[in-house]
Design an enzyme around this catalytic site. Sequence first.
Site, PDB file in Angstrom:
ATOM      1  N   SER A   1       0.988  -0.999   0.219  1.00  0.00           N
ATOM      2  CA  SER A   1      -0.364   0.146   0.108  1.00  0.00           C
ATOM      3  C   SER A   1       0.656   1.161  -0.232  1.00  0.00           C
ATOM      4  O   SER A   1       1.686   1.684  -0.591  1.00  0.00           O
ATOM      5  CB  SER A   1      -0.687   0.017   1.223  1.00  0.00           C
ATOM      6  OG  SER A   1      -1.887   1.070   0.809  1.00  0.00           O
TER       7      SER A   1
ATOM      8  N   HIS B   1      -6.830  -6.213   1.862  1.00  0.00           N
ATOM      9  CA  HIS B   1      -6.206  -5.419   1.171  1.00  0.00           C
ATOM     10  C   HIS B   1      -4.310  -5.797   1.609  1.00  0.00           C
ATOM     11  O   HIS B   1      -3.913  -5.369   1.069  1.00  0.00           O
ATOM     12  CB  HIS B   1      -6.083  -4.071   1.550  1.00  0.00           C
ATOM     13  CG  HIS B   1      -5.138  -2.809   1.049  1.00  0.00           C
ATOM     14  ND1 HIS B   1      -4.644  -2.607   0.275  1.00  0.00           N
ATOM     15  CD2 HIS B   1      -4.922  -2.574   1.868  1.00  0.00           C
ATOM     16  CE1 HIS B   1      -3.707  -1.665   0.321  1.00  0.00           C
ATOM     17  NE2 HIS B   1      -3.987  -1.623   0.972  1.00  0.00           N
TER      18      HIS B   1
ATOM     19  N   ASP C   1      -1.026  -4.880  -3.677  1.00  0.00           N
ATOM     20  CA  ASP C   1      -2.349  -4.326  -3.899  1.00  0.00           C
ATOM     21  C   ASP C   1      -2.485  -2.502  -3.388  1.00  0.00           C
ATOM     22  O   ASP C   1      -2.912  -1.930  -2.619  1.00  0.00           O
ATOM     23  CB  ASP C   1      -2.967  -4.281  -2.062  1.00  0.00           C
ATOM     24  CG  ASP C   1      -4.489  -4.477  -3.323  1.00  0.00           C
ATOM     25  OD1 ASP C   1      -4.490  -5.346  -3.940  1.00  0.00           O
ATOM     26  OD2 ASP C   1      -5.241  -4.651  -1.995  1.00  0.00           O
TER      27      ASP C   1
END
Length: 308
Positions: free
Chosen positions: A91, A271, A116
């Site tokens: 992220s 996530h 992700d």
Amino acid sequence: FCVDSTGSGATVLCLHGGGHSSLSWALFTAELTQRASVTVVAIDQRGHGDTETDNDQDLSAETLSADVGRVWEAFYPDPEDRPPVILMGHSMGGAVAVRVADQKLVPNIRGIVVIDVVEGSAMDALSAMQGVLKRRPQHFSSKRKAIEWILKSGQLRNNESARVSMGAQLKPYKKKEKEKVAGEEGSLTAVQEEGDEENEETTETGYTWKVDLGASEKYWSGWYSGMSKLFLSVPAPKLLLLAGPDRLDTELTRAHMQGKFQVQMFNTAGHSVQEDLPEKVADVVSSFLVRQRFAQGSYNPQAIRPCC
């Protein structure tokens, strides 16, 4: 800065996502080091985990990237001892990783793994992010309640990982209550003289989030803007791990069809892919490392699972 390190061999430098800590890599690290001869180094970025700086609120891409370079120099003060590095970021940490690679803030980068985060989908999601943050609980009566919430909400889907990593996302929540004292004309005021502790009580009422992600909004677009071009321009093998095919934007879809990087989907993960499915992520990453000759595979009977 707090830095965790384990293993031996090629070095995988891990950068966590916003609000998380180096412990988000814990289960994945245990699995990866069973599969490949690697050293895993994970950094608590500024304001996160156990790291404290003189300005924990500065979460700009430029500052976070520069931090990684400085920490690496401190970790390996002798340039001749600095090993080849595979950067790995989740992220926000993925956005930082591609900037570190682009600016060569860490020398000898041999590969990059991003988890992700894709520029297009990330930029599209920013407008809804404040609403997401405001809807989550701001206080928890205990760490156990926080773990229960994050699993129930689906933000983490692995009970063991939640138990390991959730505590580092929290800090004690303390509420200060001041006794009202009489003013000159008998009115009540909450003003207290500096150093007067007799009229102040501090009550610990549980836990709150360690990082105020909402306050970092001014940095969000800077994390992700231009990320796709930077990722593709890294002159090293690249691996992109995603929780679903909807994450890919047009630029990366075209580049993937041209064979410019490897992509792996984990459709049952949320996530935090490396926390939800640490074994499967370790399988993919170790295969990537061995295939690129960054590391040797390790035989470990405990890592072999029966088939049926």
